[in-house]
Design a protein around this motif. Structure first.
Motif, PDB file in Angstrom:
ATOM      1  N   ASN A  42       0.808  -1.218   0.000  1.00 47.90           N
ATOM      2  CA  ASN A  42       0.000   0.000   0.000  1.00 47.90           C
ATOM      3  C   ASN A  42       0.840   1.265   0.000  1.00 47.90           C
ATOM      4  OD1 ASN A  42      -2.640  -1.339   0.216  1.00 47.90           O
ATOM      5  ND2 ASN A  42      -1.789  -2.087   2.133  1.00 47.90           N
ATOM      6  N   LEU A  43       1.895   1.279  -0.790  1.00 45.04           N
ATOM      7  CA  LEU A  43       2.743   2.460  -0.863  1.00 45.04           C
ATOM      8  C   LEU A  43       2.008   3.578  -1.596  1.00 45.04           C
ATOM      9  CD1 LEU A  43       6.110   0.818  -1.953  1.00 45.04           C
ATOM     10  CD2 LEU A  43       5.510   1.659   0.321  1.00 45.04           C
ATOM     11  N   SER A  44       2.115   4.776  -1.061  1.00 44.48           N
ATOM     12  CA  SER A  44       1.558   5.917  -1.777  1.00 44.48           C
ATOM     13  C   SER A  44       2.670   6.557  -2.591  1.00 44.48           C
ATOM     14  CB  SER A  44       0.957   6.917  -0.790  1.00 44.48           C
ATOM     15  OG  SER A  44       1.957   7.400   0.077  1.00 44.48           O
ATOM     16  N   GLY A  45       2.307   7.281  -3.631  1.00 41.77           N
ATOM     17  CA  GLY A  45       3.304   7.942  -4.454  1.00 41.77           C
ATOM     18  C   GLY A  45       4.067   6.959  -5.318  1.00 41.77           C
ATOM     19  N   ARG A  46       5.191   7.426  -5.851  1.00 39.64           N
ATOM     20  CA  ARG A  46       6.052   6.622  -6.724  1.00 39.64           C
ATOM     21  C   ARG A  46       7.230   6.098  -5.915  1.00 39.64           C
ATOM     22  NH1 ARG A  46       8.793   9.357 -11.875  1.00 39.64           N
ATOM     23  NH2 ARG A  46       6.782   9.004 -12.840  1.00 39.64           N
ATOM     24  N   ASN A  47       7.455   4.797  -5.991  1.00 41.01           N
ATOM     25  CA  ASN A  47       8.530   4.140  -5.249  1.00 41.01           C
ATOM     26  C   ASN A  47       9.191   3.094  -6.137  1.00 41.01           C
ATOM     27  OD1 ASN A  47       8.138   4.989  -2.196  1.00 41.01           O
ATOM     28  ND2 ASN A  47       6.102   4.709  -3.080  1.00 41.01           N
ATOM     29  N   LEU A  48      10.411   2.729  -5.762  1.00 41.43           N
ATOM     30  CA  LEU A  48      11.113   1.634  -6.436  1.00 41.43           C
ATOM     31  C   LEU A  48      11.235   0.461  -5.480  1.00 41.43           C
ATOM     32  CD1 LEU A  48      14.199   3.354  -8.135  1.00 41.43           C
ATOM     33  CD2 LEU A  48      11.950   2.902  -9.122  1.00 41.43           C
ATOM     34  N   ILE A  49      10.984  -0.731  -5.987  1.00 45.43           N
ATOM     35  CA  ILE A  49      11.251  -1.960  -5.250  1.00 45.43           C
ATOM     36  C   ILE A  49      12.328  -2.686  -6.050  1.00 45.43           C
ATOM     37  CG2 ILE A  49      10.352  -4.134  -4.360  1.00 45.43           C
ATOM     38  CD1 ILE A  49       7.564  -2.789  -4.283  1.00 45.43           C
ATOM     39  N   VAL A  50      13.477  -2.889  -5.423  1.00 40.58           N
ATOM     40  CA  VAL A  50      14.628  -3.512  -6.072  1.00 40.58           C
ATOM     41  C   VAL A  50      14.854  -4.871  -5.412  1.00 40.58           C
ATOM     42  CG1 VAL A  50      17.086  -3.281  -6.621  1.00 40.58           C
ATOM     43  CG2 VAL A  50      15.642  -1.216  -6.448  1.00 40.58           C
ATOM     44  N   GLY A  51      14.611  -5.929  -6.154  1.00 38.54           N
ATOM     45  CA  GLY A  51      14.822  -7.275  -5.629  1.00 38.54           C
ATOM     46  C   GLY A  51      16.174  -7.807  -6.055  1.00 38.54           C
ATOM     47  N   VAL A  52      16.897  -8.382  -5.094  1.00 38.96           N
ATOM     48  CA  VAL A  52      18.221  -8.933  -5.383  1.00 38.96           C
ATOM     49  C   VAL A  52      18.342 -10.345  -4.804  1.00 38.96           C
ATOM     50  CG1 VAL A  52      19.348  -6.684  -5.547  1.00 38.96           C
ATOM     51  CG2 VAL A  52      19.250  -7.834  -3.350  1.00 38.96           C
ATOM     52  N   PRO A  53      19.124 -11.214  -5.456  1.00 39.42           N
ATOM     53  CA  PRO A  53      19.261 -12.600  -4.996  1.00 39.42           C
ATOM     54  C   PRO A  53      19.900 -12.775  -3.621  1.00 39.42           C
ATOM     55  CG  PRO A  53      19.894 -12.435  -7.290  1.00 39.42           C
ATOM     56  CD  PRO A  53      19.732 -11.033  -6.774  1.00 39.42           C
ATOM     57  N   GLY A  54      20.901 -11.965  -3.267  1.00 37.10           N
ATOM     58  CA  GLY A  54      21.527 -12.197  -1.976  1.00 37.10           C
ATOM     59  C   GLY A  54      22.486 -11.114  -1.537  1.00 37.10           C
ATOM     60  N   ALA A  55      22.327 -10.701  -0.304  1.00 40.96           N
ATOM     61  CA  ALA A  55      23.257  -9.738   0.293  1.00 40.96           C
ATOM     62  C   ALA A  55      24.665 -10.294   0.241  1.00 40.96           C
ATOM     63  CB  ALA A  55      22.857  -9.472   1.745  1.00 40.96           C
ATOM     64  N   PHE A  56      25.617  -9.422   0.057  1.00 35.40           N
ATOM     65  CA  PHE A  56      27.045  -9.737   0.046  1.00 35.40           C
ATOM     66  C   PHE A  56      27.521 -10.517  -1.167  1.00 35.40           C
ATOM     67  CE2 PHE A  56      26.464  -8.869   4.621  1.00 35.40           C
ATOM     68  CZ  PHE A  56      27.479  -7.954   4.819  1.00 35.40           C
ATOM     69  N   THR A  57      26.625 -10.920  -2.069  1.00 35.97           N
ATOM     70  CA  THR A  57      27.101 -11.590  -3.278  1.00 35.97           C
ATOM     71  C   THR A  57      27.754 -10.541  -4.178  1.00 35.97           C
ATOM     72  OG1 THR A  57      25.021 -11.315  -4.472  1.00 35.97           O
ATOM     73  CG2 THR A  57      25.283 -13.347  -3.160  1.00 35.97           C
ATOM     74  N   PRO A  58      28.771 -10.909  -4.943  1.00 36.87           N
ATOM     75  CA  PRO A  58      29.450  -9.910  -5.772  1.00 36.87           C
ATOM     76  C   PRO A  58      28.524  -9.142  -6.736  1.00 36.87           C
ATOM     77  CG  PRO A  58      30.834 -11.838  -5.563  1.00 36.87           C
ATOM     78  CD  PRO A  58      29.497 -12.200  -4.950  1.00 36.87           C
ATOM     79  N   PRO A  59      27.633  -9.821  -7.489  1.00 37.06           N
ATOM     80  CA  PRO A  59      26.778  -9.035  -8.384  1.00 37.06           C
ATOM     81  C   PRO A  59      25.864  -8.055  -7.626  1.00 37.06           C
ATOM     82  CG  PRO A  59      26.724 -11.335  -9.026  1.00 37.06           C
ATOM     83  CD  PRO A  59      27.420 -11.266  -7.692  1.00 37.06           C
ATOM     84  N   CYS A  60      25.280  -8.512  -6.529  1.00 32.66           N
ATOM     85  CA  CYS A  60      24.374  -7.646  -5.767  1.00 32.66           C
ATOM     86  C   CYS A  60      25.132  -6.488  -5.128  1.00 32.66           C
ATOM     87  CB  CYS A  60      23.632  -8.448  -4.705  1.00 32.66           C
ATOM     88  SG  CYS A  60      22.549  -9.710  -5.421  1.00 32.66           S
ATOM     89  N   SER A  61      26.339  -6.752  -4.698  1.00 30.03           N
ATOM     90  CA  SER A  61      27.151  -5.708  -4.067  1.00 30.03           C
ATOM     91  C   SER A  61      27.681  -4.700  -5.081  1.00 30.03           C
ATOM     92  CB  SER A  61      28.311  -6.335  -3.286  1.00 30.03           C
ATOM     93  OG  SER A  61      27.788  -7.046  -2.174  1.00 30.03           O
ATOM     94  N   SER A  62      27.594  -5.024  -6.374  1.00 35.92           N
ATOM     95  CA  SER A  62      27.932  -4.030  -7.388  1.00 35.92           C
ATOM     96  C   SER A  62      26.671  -3.381  -7.964  1.00 35.92           C
ATOM     97  CB  SER A  62      28.784  -4.640  -8.500  1.00 35.92           C
ATOM     98  OG  SER A  62      28.054  -5.593  -9.231  1.00 35.92           O
TER      99      SER A  62
END
Length: 173
Positions: A42-62
């Motif tokens: 139920n977010l109001s306004g414009r927002n971004l939701i960024v889904g990533v596979p895993g914290a600390f993984t090299p691709p996600c950390s870049s």
């Protein structure tokens, strides 16, 4: 048996599409490791939701630092908040936030989807057992306005950072 039923339901539903309503009924954890308090349905306004596979993984950390360093550029384009969602426990998610130097960025929220329920309900999960030990999130970015997905960016392969890069999403706003 219920695991098989869940797989069939998820496959039949498919991933959330542009024009779809975020309706997961899942509260995510930001600071409290015991209780979810953040409702992305139920977010109001414009927002971004960024889904990533895993914290600390090299691709996600870049990948994620682009959203942190460009937070003000996103805000200038009308984005109210950026929510980074990872299927990790709250302790790991918050340690990753600290490691990335994002602790002082009030518009970038690191959220723990520790059970994967939010990601699964969006249909954006995948089996990463061989590498990450279980079900994980596909790499995606959703531009959400008033709870409706206006634009969805989903990578074909989890390690890729092309359509979901901060620069690419900024251009789309």
């Amino acid at each position: 048996m219920s695991g098989l039923v869940d797989k069939i339901k998820s496959a039949a539903k498919g991933p959330i599409k542009e024009g779809g309503k975020i309706n997961t009924k899942v509260l995510l954890k930001e600071h409290n490791p015991e209780q979810g308090t953040v409702d992305l349905d139920n977010l109001s306004g414009r927002n971004l939701i960024v889904g990533v596979p895993g914290a600390f993984t090299p691709p996600c950390s870049s990948h994620v630092p682009g959203y942190v360093t460009n937070a003000s550029a996103f805000i200038e384009k009308g984005v109210e908040n950026i929510y980074i969602v990872t299927i990790n426990d709250t302790f790991t998610t918050n340690a990753w936030r600290e490691k990335l130097g994002a602790s002082n960025e009030s518009k970038v929220h690191f959220l723990s989807d520790d059970t994967g329920a939010f990601t699964k309900s969006l249909g954006l999960d995948f089996d990463a057992t061989g590498l990450l030990g279980g079900v994980r999130s596909q790499r995606y970015v959703l531009i959400v306005e008033g709870g409706i997905v206006k634009k969805a960016f989903v990578e074909s392969h989890a390690p890729d950072i092309t359509v979901t890069s901060a620069d690419n999403v900024l251009k789309a706003l």
